[in-house]
Design an enzyme around this catalytic site. Structure first.
Site, PDB file in Angstrom:
ATOM      1  N   TYR A  19      -2.552   0.391  -7.187  1.00 45.37           N
ATOM      2  CA  TYR A  19      -2.174   0.357  -5.790  1.00 45.37           C
ATOM      3  C   TYR A  19      -2.218  -1.179  -5.444  1.00 45.37           C
ATOM      4  O   TYR A  19      -1.210  -1.522  -4.824  1.00 45.37           O
ATOM      5  CB  TYR A  19      -3.254   1.011  -4.689  1.00 45.37           C
ATOM      6  CG  TYR A  19      -3.231   0.836  -3.428  1.00 45.37           C
ATOM      7  CD1 TYR A  19      -2.162   1.317  -2.475  1.00 45.37           C
ATOM      8  CD2 TYR A  19      -3.897  -0.080  -2.638  1.00 45.37           C
ATOM      9  CE1 TYR A  19      -1.822   1.245  -1.389  1.00 45.37           C
ATOM     10  CE2 TYR A  19      -3.551  -0.469  -1.278  1.00 45.37           C
ATOM     11  CZ  TYR A  19      -2.577   0.299  -0.551  1.00 45.37           C
ATOM     12  OH  TYR A  19      -2.515  -0.020   0.602  1.00 45.37           O
ATOM     13  N   SER A  22      -0.809  -5.501   1.442  1.00 44.09           N
ATOM     14  CA  SER A  22      -2.239  -5.127   1.935  1.00 44.09           C
ATOM     15  C   SER A  22      -3.098  -6.347   1.056  1.00 44.09           C
ATOM     16  O   SER A  22      -2.655  -6.983   0.175  1.00 44.09           O
ATOM     17  CB  SER A  22      -2.367  -3.775   0.978  1.00 44.09           C
ATOM     18  OG  SER A  22      -3.988  -3.661   0.962  1.00 44.09           O
TER      19      SER A  22
HETATM   20  P1  NAP Z   1      -1.304   7.035   5.798  1.00 43.17           P
HETATM   21  O1  NAP Z   1      -2.081   7.151   7.006  1.00 43.17           O
HETATM   22  O2  NAP Z   1      -1.755   7.630   4.754  1.00 43.17           O
HETATM   23  O3  NAP Z   1       0.245   7.296   6.245  1.00 43.17           O
HETATM   24  C1  NAP Z   1       1.074   7.556   4.974  1.00 43.17           C
HETATM   25  C2  NAP Z   1       2.393   7.771   5.592  1.00 43.17           C
HETATM   26  O4  NAP Z   1       3.272   7.790   4.309  1.00 43.17           O
HETATM   27  C3  NAP Z   1       2.562   9.163   6.015  1.00 43.17           C
HETATM   28  O5  NAP Z   1       3.533   8.981   6.973  1.00 43.17           O
HETATM   29  C4  NAP Z   1       3.114  10.059   5.211  1.00 43.17           C
HETATM   30  O6  NAP Z   1       3.846  11.195   5.211  1.00 43.17           O
HETATM   31  C5  NAP Z   1       3.905   9.055   4.360  1.00 43.17           C
HETATM   32  N1  NAP Z   1       4.008   9.519   2.871  1.00 43.17           N
HETATM   33  C6  NAP Z   1       3.008   9.730   1.996  1.00 43.17           C
HETATM   34  N2  NAP Z   1       3.416   9.868   0.643  1.00 43.17           N
HETATM   35  C7  NAP Z   1       4.795   9.760   0.738  1.00 43.17           C
HETATM   36  C8  NAP Z   1       5.890   9.980  -0.102  1.00 43.17           C
HETATM   37  N3  NAP Z   1       6.055  10.077  -1.223  1.00 43.17           N
HETATM   38  N4  NAP Z   1       7.123   9.681   0.361  1.00 43.17           N
HETATM   39  C9  NAP Z   1       7.405   9.366   1.650  1.00 43.17           C
HETATM   40  N5  NAP Z   1       6.552   9.060   2.625  1.00 43.17           N
HETATM   41  C10 NAP Z   1       5.153   9.516   2.237  1.00 43.17           C
HETATM   42  O7  NAP Z   1      -1.101   5.431   5.497  1.00 43.17           O
HETATM   43  P2  NAP Z   1      -1.282   4.068   6.500  1.00 43.17           P
HETATM   44  O8  NAP Z   1      -2.861   3.925   6.270  1.00 43.17           O
HETATM   45  O9  NAP Z   1      -0.842   4.133   7.842  1.00 43.17           O
HETATM   46  O10 NAP Z   1      -0.526   2.965   5.534  1.00 43.17           O
HETATM   47  C11 NAP Z   1       0.730   2.579   5.765  1.00 43.17           C
HETATM   48  C12 NAP Z   1       1.051   1.439   4.903  1.00 43.17           C
HETATM   49  O11 NAP Z   1       0.251   0.210   5.000  1.00 43.17           O
HETATM   50  C13 NAP Z   1       0.921   1.617   3.623  1.00 43.17           C
HETATM   51  O12 NAP Z   1       1.912   1.082   2.795  1.00 43.17           O
HETATM   52  C14 NAP Z   1      -0.226   1.276   3.106  1.00 43.17           C
HETATM   53  O13 NAP Z   1      -0.247   0.954   1.893  1.00 43.17           O
HETATM   54  C15 NAP Z   1      -0.295   0.007   3.957  1.00 43.17           C
HETATM   55  N6  NAP Z   1      -1.843  -0.590   4.192  1.00 43.17           N
HETATM   56  C16 NAP Z   1      -2.707   0.597   4.838  1.00 43.17           C
HETATM   57  C17 NAP Z   1      -3.886  -0.036   4.871  1.00 43.17           C
HETATM   58  C18 NAP Z   1      -5.213   0.689   5.539  1.00 43.17           C
HETATM   59  O14 NAP Z   1      -6.183   0.244   5.454  1.00 43.17           O
HETATM   60  N7  NAP Z   1      -4.860   1.834   6.253  1.00 43.17           N
HETATM   61  C19 NAP Z   1      -4.319  -1.117   4.404  1.00 43.17           C
HETATM   62  C20 NAP Z   1      -3.214  -2.128   3.830  1.00 43.17           C
HETATM   63  C21 NAP Z   1      -2.211  -1.663   3.625  1.00 43.17           C
HETATM   64  P3  NAP Z   1       2.932  12.684   5.537  1.00 43.17           P
HETATM   65  O15 NAP Z   1       2.234  12.371   6.979  1.00 43.17           O
HETATM   66  O16 NAP Z   1       4.300  13.712   5.986  1.00 43.17           O
HETATM   67  O17 NAP Z   1       2.309  12.998   4.552  1.00 43.17           O
END
Ligand code: NAP
Length: 248
Positions: free
Chosen positions: A157, A143
């Site tokens: 985080y 990130s």
């Molecule tokens: P998200 O929409 O919150 O989705 C999170 C995913 O992780 C879901 O599939 C969730 O499963 C799963 N998850 C949550 N807790 C878990 C656990 N304890 N064990 C296994 N799986 C778990 O997240 P996102 O925004 O798509 O982010 C995906 C990745 O990109 C992450 O690593 C995040 O840090 C990174 N990222 C995101 C952003 C952003 O702005 N969105 C920016 C930088 C980096 P359920 O659906 O079943 O709950």
């Protein structure tokens, strides 16, 4: 036979966009979800209708046993592994470091960092040419928080993503000679539900004026970078951290 990709946290957001694009690119996909079984099952049904080969497995990535079961299920259904996307990641309610409890820090670090290490370990056992595998690729989700620090919001985080950057660089060097490339994607602010976990569902709207491109990114824009790094198009790319952040 199709190449097999394992994507953690594939039920929503960036993970779900990566699952969709991987199916379009003819990968067989094993993905994990944590709590959203219905969302995961709906995605499987939708993509199977398009001819996709998919398997969705419930797993809490802070639990080693769940990780072992996830990889065993993938072995049983598909019998090979070509790529891992360490996508699942969590953040919690925005607060300064002075208010953070140990239990929260353990949840963040065990899911985001230790979970990614253990998944990579299992993938290497299956992909290493030294161990009878065909080689492969690992992509970790970092990130921009790793370099900005996320003060007053979630420094825990941000630090977990800083660890992912070091992990990517070190592991890339360890496994280069056994046919495995390791890279990271560093998204900026992307339109997903993760911001609601921090207590600010409209975070993208608040912050977008500070982003050079003046908008948040879309999960599909991150998915394309992830699958490029997995692909043979990136055959000489390893240890890279690719920014997908609208210039932020
Ligand atoms: P998200 O929409 O919150 O989705 C999170 C995913 O992780 C879901 O599939 C969730 O499963 C799963 N998850 C949550 N807790 C878990 C656990 N304890 N064990 C296994 N799986 C778990 O997240 P996102 O925004 O798509 O982010 C995906 C990745 O990109 C992450 O690593 C995040 O840090 C990174 N990222 C995101 C952003 C952003 O702005 N969105 C920016 C930088 C980096 P359920 O659906 O079943 O709950």
């Amino acid at each position: 036979m199709s190449k097999v990709i394992l994507i953690t946290g594939g039920s929503r957001g960036i993970g779900a966009a990566t699952v969709r694009l991987a199916v379009q690119q003819a990968y067989a996909v094993c993905f994990s979800y944590h709590s959203q079984q219905h969302t995961a099952e709906a995605l499987v049904q939708e993509l199977r209708k398009q001819g996709g080969e998919l398997l969705a497995i419930q797993a809490d990535l802070s639990q080693e046993d769940d990780i072992l079961k996830l990889f065993a299920a993938c072995d049983q259904t598909f019998g090979r592994l070509d790529a891992l996307v360490n996508n699942a990641g969590i953040l919690e309610q925005q607060m300064p470091v002075q208010a953070m409890e140990a239990a929260r820090l353990q949840r963040i670090l065990s899911t985001n960092v230790i979970g990614s290490f253990l998944c990579a370990r299992e993938a290497i056992k299956r992909m290493s040419t030294e161990l009878g595998g065909r080689g492969g690729a690992i992509v970790n989700l970092s990130s921009v928080a790793a370099r900005l620090g996320a003060p007053f919001e979630y420094v825990d985080y941000a630090a977990s993503k800083g660890a992912i950057d070091s992990f990517t660089v070190g592991l890339a060097k360890e496994v280069a000679q056994v046919g495995i490339r390791v890279n990271a994607v560093r998204p900026g602010i992307i339109h997903t539900e993760i911001h609601a976990s921090g207590g600010e569902p409209n975070r993208v709207e608040r912050v977008k004026a500070s982003i050079p491109m003046q908008r948040g990114g879309y999960p599909e824009e991150v998915a394309r970078a992830i699958l490029w790094l997995v692909s043979e198009q990136a055959s000489y790319t390893s240890g890279a951290i690719l920014e997908v952040a609208g210039g932020r």
